[in-house]
Design a protein around this motif. Sequence first.
Motif, PDB file in Angstrom:
ATOM      1  N   PHE A   1     -66.518  -6.507-129.915  1.00 35.41           N
ATOM      2  CA  PHE A   1     -67.978  -6.343-129.916  1.00 35.41           C
ATOM      3  C   PHE A   1     -68.349  -5.030-129.244  1.00 35.41           C
ATOM      4  N   VAL A   2     -69.100  -4.220-129.979  1.00 41.42           N
ATOM      5  CA  VAL A   2     -69.511  -2.919-129.449  1.00 41.42           C
ATOM      6  C   VAL A   2     -71.015  -2.975-129.198  1.00 41.42           C
ATOM      7  N   PRO A   3     -71.453  -2.601-128.007  1.00 42.69           N
ATOM      8  CA  PRO A   3     -72.908  -2.598-127.770  1.00 42.69           C
ATOM      9  C   PRO A   3     -73.575  -1.468-128.546  1.00 42.69           C
ATOM     10  N   ARG A   4     -74.853  -1.639-128.845  1.00 43.77           N
ATOM     11  CA  ARG A   4     -75.589  -0.569-129.539  1.00 43.77           C
ATOM     12  C   ARG A   4     -75.719   0.661-128.646  1.00 43.77           C
ATOM     13  N   TYR A   5     -75.821   0.421-127.340  1.00 44.06           N
ATOM     14  CA  TYR A   5     -75.971   1.540-126.399  1.00 44.06           C
ATOM     15  C   TYR A   5     -74.839   1.523-125.385  1.00 44.06           C
ATOM     16  N   LEU A   6     -74.283   2.708-125.133  1.00 43.47           N
ATOM     17  CA  LEU A   6     -73.316   2.867-124.046  1.00 43.47           C
ATOM     18  C   LEU A   6     -73.765   4.079-123.243  1.00 43.47           C
ATOM     19  N   PHE A   7     -73.760   3.975-121.967  1.00 43.30           N
ATOM     20  CA  PHE A   7     -74.202   5.080-121.102  1.00 43.30           C
ATOM     21  C   PHE A   7     -75.601   5.565-121.522  1.00 43.30           C
ATOM     22  N   GLY A   8     -76.432   4.630-122.014  1.00 45.38           N
ATOM     23  CA  GLY A   8     -77.803   4.963-122.367  1.00 45.38           C
ATOM     24  C   GLY A   8     -77.972   5.688-123.695  1.00 45.38           C
TER      25      GLY A   8
ATOM     26  N   LEU B   1     -71.329   8.853-129.158  1.00 40.92           N
ATOM     27  CA  LEU B   1     -70.402   9.355-128.136  1.00 40.92           C
ATOM     28  C   LEU B   1     -69.122   9.813-128.855  1.00 40.92           C
ATOM     29  N   ASN B   2     -68.271  10.537-128.182  1.00 44.05           N
ATOM     30  CA  ASN B   2     -66.985  10.961-128.785  1.00 44.05           C
ATOM     31  C   ASN B   2     -67.157  11.696-130.094  1.00 44.05           C
ATOM     32  N   ARG B   3     -68.166  12.560-130.184  1.00 47.92           N
ATOM     33  CA  ARG B   3     -68.376  13.207-131.477  1.00 47.92           C
ATOM     34  C   ARG B   3     -67.494  14.429-131.704  1.00 47.92           C
ATOM     35  N   GLY B   4     -66.817  14.873-130.643  1.00 52.69           N
ATOM     36  CA  GLY B   4     -66.003  16.087-130.780  1.00 52.69           C
ATOM     37  C   GLY B   4     -64.733  15.800-131.555  1.00 52.69           C
ATOM     38  N   ARG B   5     -63.695  16.483-131.170  1.00 50.11           N
ATOM     39  CA  ARG B   5     -62.404  16.316-131.827  1.00 50.11           C
ATOM     40  C   ARG B   5     -61.915  14.886-131.605  1.00 50.11           C
ATOM     41  N   PRO B   6     -61.513  14.171-132.691  1.00 52.63           N
ATOM     42  CA  PRO B   6     -61.091  12.779-132.489  1.00 52.63           C
ATOM     43  C   PRO B   6     -59.843  12.679-131.621  1.00 52.63           C
ATOM     44  N   LEU B   7     -59.844  11.682-130.735  1.00 54.31           N
ATOM     45  CA  LEU B   7     -58.653  11.446-129.908  1.00 54.31           C
ATOM     46  C   LEU B   7     -57.575  10.800-130.772  1.00 54.31           C
TER      47      LEU B   7
ATOM     48  N   PHE C   1     -68.234  -2.856-120.233  1.00 55.81           N
ATOM     49  CA  PHE C   1     -69.630  -3.107-120.632  1.00 55.81           C
ATOM     50  C   PHE C   1     -69.830  -4.526-121.165  1.00 55.81           C
ATOM     51  N   THR C   2     -68.896  -4.976-122.010  1.00 52.37           N
ATOM     52  CA  THR C   2     -69.115  -6.224-122.748  1.00 52.37           C
ATOM     53  C   THR C   2     -68.356  -7.388-122.151  1.00 52.37           C
ATOM     54  N   GLY C   3     -67.307  -7.090-121.421  1.00 52.23           N
ATOM     55  CA  GLY C   3     -66.481  -8.168-120.875  1.00 52.23           C
ATOM     56  C   GLY C   3     -65.514  -8.686-121.926  1.00 52.23           C
ATOM     57  N   ASP C   4     -65.002  -9.859-121.655  1.00 55.46           N
ATOM     58  CA  ASP C   4     -63.971 -10.410-122.521  1.00 55.46           C
ATOM     59  C   ASP C   4     -64.610 -11.464-123.435  1.00 55.46           C
TER      60      ASP C   4
END
Length: 441
Positions: free
Chosen positions: A205-212, A218-224, A240-243
Amino acid sequence: MNGYAVIGGGPSGLAAARALHRRGIDVDGYEASHGVGGLWDISNPRSTMYESAHLISSRTTTQFSEYPMSSRVDYPGHRELLSYFRDYADHFGLTALFRFDTTVTRLEPRAGGWDLTSEGPEGTATRHYAGVILANGTLSEPNIPSFPGAFSNELLHTSAYRSPAQLAGRRVLIIGAGNSGCDIAVDAVHHAASVDMSVRRGYHFVPRYLFGRPSDTLNRGRPLPPRLKQAVDTRVLRAFTGDPTRFGFPRPDHRLYESHPVVNTLILNHLGQGDLRIRADVERFDGATVRFRDSTSDEYDLVLLATGYRLHYPFVDHRHLHWQGSAPRLFLHIFPPSFSGLYVVGMVEASGIGWQGRYEQAELLSDYLDAVERRPSRAEAFRRRVAGAPWPDLTGGYRYLPLDRMAYYVNKDAYRRAVRRERQQLDEYAGRAHGSPSPAT
Ligand SMILES: Cc1cc2nc3c(=O)[nH]c(=O)nc-3n(C[C@H](O)[C@H](O)[C@H](O)COP(=O)(O)OP(=O)(O)OC[C@H]3O[C@@H](n4cnc5c(N)ncnc54)[C@H](O)[C@@H]3O)c2cc1C
């Protein structure tokens, strides 16, 4: 011969029409519904939208780059998105290219092109085209699994869900916890008498917002590298979401990004409040009772199948699209290797690929069609490459779950890179032309 036909006036069909039109290639569009917008038009009979639906990916990640949305909200609702597509089509002169209320019923190859038969206000008509672009969507034809036994109350697929009024005061079981299933569960907790959700596997589960900020910005640069990204993002999500197993979900049998993540944490809030319950996989229906694999059972008034969709191109024989299992096998999910004159735009699923990703498919296609006309040796070299060379890896190194719905799933960075590379090989000016105005603008 009349140029090219585009089937569907949703985001992908509009992207195809725009890319061909700006190249000066003749396009006729066919749309079964009364206007453009595809499934974002809730009044389109094939739409699978519901009243509460908003974008799941964020606005800036999803919109067409050359036509940013005027909306300032991060996750606009379906009505705002429909206006966006209408404006887009009008702005680029695409609306007039479409025949509305006109359904394509048959495609047959003839004389190096395709006979397209349609039914609409002018009756049944057959026209001949050099090629046909299939952009009739991937999320309209319900995937309905069969369960042992029979359910005696109402059984609906989420494609038929429109508004919470359908849930009011009823004991509801939702089968499946993908993005639509979770959205509808959140609707249900406010309206239904009770809500259960039956799941076969665990989800991330990914929240709609992370770090506001919208999480997909986020992570829009070169992919890791995949392993590093999975490790970092799993930690962030845990913080953020827990388990999710704390809320009753099974532990996922796959790592993050090996299947489409669920962008919804409201569902976890509601589980935490006891507004709904997670149930095991369904074993069988027995009248109004649903029996689960963990030997529990309950009675329901409504069972909603949130079991996804299947690819559906009912107007053309499977062999022309090289079907393999649950999906056509196409180069970059666009070109049949036989180069039969059929092309597909929009048959691609990825986290964050947006409508711009579909537009980039259309740009590659228009480069190819332009080369067919004006630089046949380049078109021939492209076809030789498709026939002879290994096809690019579109997974980005992620090991996707071997499920039907993942048959056309890609990693957006790997996919866009591969499309860019083909454009560069096909047309040395493609890189420069990309995003810049052209004479047809
Ligand atoms: C609830 C929900 C939320 C979503 N959220 C996102 C999101 O956040 N981000 C994202 O990128 N995607 C999202 N999607 C995915 C969505 O499918 C795409 O955004 C987009 O609509 C795909 O466009 P398309 O043109 O390929 O298909 P569609 O929008 O399905 O359009 C296909 C069109 O083809 C027409 N058609 C079909 N058959 C025929 C025929 N035989 N003849 C003539 N016309 C025909 C249909 O009437 C329709 O208008 C979401 C989907 C749903 C259901």
